[in-house]
Write a protein that holds these residues in place. Structure first.
Motif, mmCIF file in Angstrom:
data_model
loop_
_atom_site.group_PDB
_atom_site.id
_atom_site.type_symbol
_atom_site.label_atom_id
_atom_site.label_comp_id
_atom_site.label_asym_id
_atom_site.label_seq_id
_atom_site.Cartn_x
_atom_site.Cartn_y
_atom_site.Cartn_z
ATOM 1 N N TYR A 21 35.610 34.217 46.210
ATOM 2 C CA TYR A 21 37.031 34.449 45.949
ATOM 3 C C TYR A 21 37.791 33.197 46.373
ATOM 4 N N THR A 22 38.614 32.683 45.472
ATOM 5 C CA THR A 22 39.408 31.500 45.781
ATOM 6 C C THR A 22 40.874 31.898 45.842
ATOM 7 N N PHE A 23 41.509 31.577 46.951
ATOM 8 C CA PHE A 23 42.931 31.854 47.159
ATOM 9 C C PHE A 23 43.701 30.547 47.044
ATOM 10 N N ARG A 24 44.910 30.634 46.525
ATOM 11 C CA ARG A 24 45.780 29.466 46.428
ATOM 12 C C ARG A 24 46.989 29.667 47.325
ATOM 13 N N THR A 39 38.217 29.048 49.552
ATOM 14 C CA THR A 39 37.200 29.870 48.897
ATOM 15 C C THR A 39 36.360 30.555 49.959
ATOM 16 N N VAL A 40 36.129 31.846 49.756
ATOM 17 C CA VAL A 40 35.353 32.632 50.705
ATOM 18 C C VAL A 40 34.360 33.491 49.926
ATOM 19 N N THR A 41 33.203 33.750 50.526
ATOM 20 C CA THR A 41 32.204 34.626 49.939
ATOM 21 C C THR A 41 32.304 35.984 50.601
ATOM 22 N N ALA A 42 32.517 37.020 49.792
ATOM 23 C CA ALA A 42 32.712 38.373 50.326
ATOM 24 C C ALA A 42 32.311 39.400 49.276
ATOM 25 N N GLN A 43 32.305 40.661 49.686
ATOM 26 C CA GLN A 43 31.935 41.740 48.767
ATOM 27 C C GLN A 43 33.130 42.342 48.032
ATOM 28 N N SER A 44 34.349 42.046 48.487
ATOM 29 C CA SER A 44 35.534 42.585 47.830
ATOM 30 C C SER A 44 36.727 41.670 48.094
ATOM 31 N N GLU A 45 37.766 41.860 47.292
ATOM 32 C CA GLU A 45 38.996 41.089 47.490
ATOM 33 C C GLU A 45 39.603 41.382 48.862
ATOM 34 N N GLY A 71 48.739 33.869 47.972
ATOM 35 C CA GLY A 71 48.724 34.844 46.900
ATOM 36 C C GLY A 71 47.385 35.545 46.813
ATOM 37 N N LEU A 72 47.307 36.484 45.897
ATOM 38 C CA LEU A 72 46.038 37.126 45.627
ATOM 39 C C LEU A 72 45.083 36.079 45.078
ATOM 40 N N PHE A 73 43.838 36.416 45.050
ATOM 41 C CA PHE A 73 42.864 35.424 44.602
ATOM 42 C C PHE A 73 43.200 34.954 43.196
ATOM 43 N N VAL A 74 42.942 33.691 42.983
ATOM 44 C CA VAL A 74 43.172 33.125 41.662
ATOM 45 C C VAL A 74 41.878 33.057 40.876
ATOM 46 N N GLU A 75 40.782 33.249 41.566
ATOM 47 C CA GLU A 75 39.498 33.176 40.886
ATOM 48 C C GLU A 75 38.482 34.041 41.607
ATOM 49 N N GLU A 76 37.716 34.765 40.846
ATOM 50 C CA GLU A 76 36.608 35.564 41.369
ATOM 51 C C GLU A 76 35.401 35.139 40.567
ATOM 52 N N SER A 77 34.357 34.693 41.241
ATOM 53 C CA SER A 77 33.185 34.238 40.495
ATOM 54 C C SER A 77 31.905 34.729 41.130
ATOM 55 N N GLU A 78 30.905 34.898 40.292
ATOM 56 C CA GLU A 78 29.580 35.273 40.774
ATOM 57 C C GLU A 78 29.004 34.106 41.556
ATOM 58 N N LEU A 79 28.104 34.394 42.469
ATOM 59 C CA LEU A 79 27.436 33.321 43.212
ATOM 60 C C LEU A 79 26.430 32.619 42.345
#
Length: 79
Positions: A21-24, A39-45, A71-79
């Motif tokens: 999850y990437t936050f701006r 950017t952080v690696t987690a199981q949920s927002e 803000g809320l995450f700007v990007e959610e990506s698979e590892l």
């Protein structure tokens, strides 16, 4: 050896439903505090935002005209 270990950790996390999850950061008040992106690696927002909030540079101080600093995450990506 560390790169190999990091690879296996990432594969294990991906198999357990982790995402990146990437936050701006908003330029609230005309300045930034710490990095613009985080950017952080987690199981949920929700878990990702909790990890962000634990960082020393995190601040929820903002001006009324600019809105919240993070803000809320700007990007959610698979590892």
């Amino acid at each position: 050896m560390s790169l190999i270990n990091d690879y296996f950790v990432a594969v294990d996390q991906a198999n357990k439903g982790y995402k990146n999850y990437t936050f701006r950061q908003n330029n609230s008040g005309g300045y930034y505090i710490g990095p613009v992106y985080f950017t952080v690696t987690a199981q949920s927002e929700t878990q990702a935002f909790s990890i962000l909030a634990e960082q020393s540079f995190f601040s929820d101080v903002h001006c009324e005209c600019c809105g919240p600093r993070w803000g809320l995450f700007v990007e959610e990506s698979e590892l």
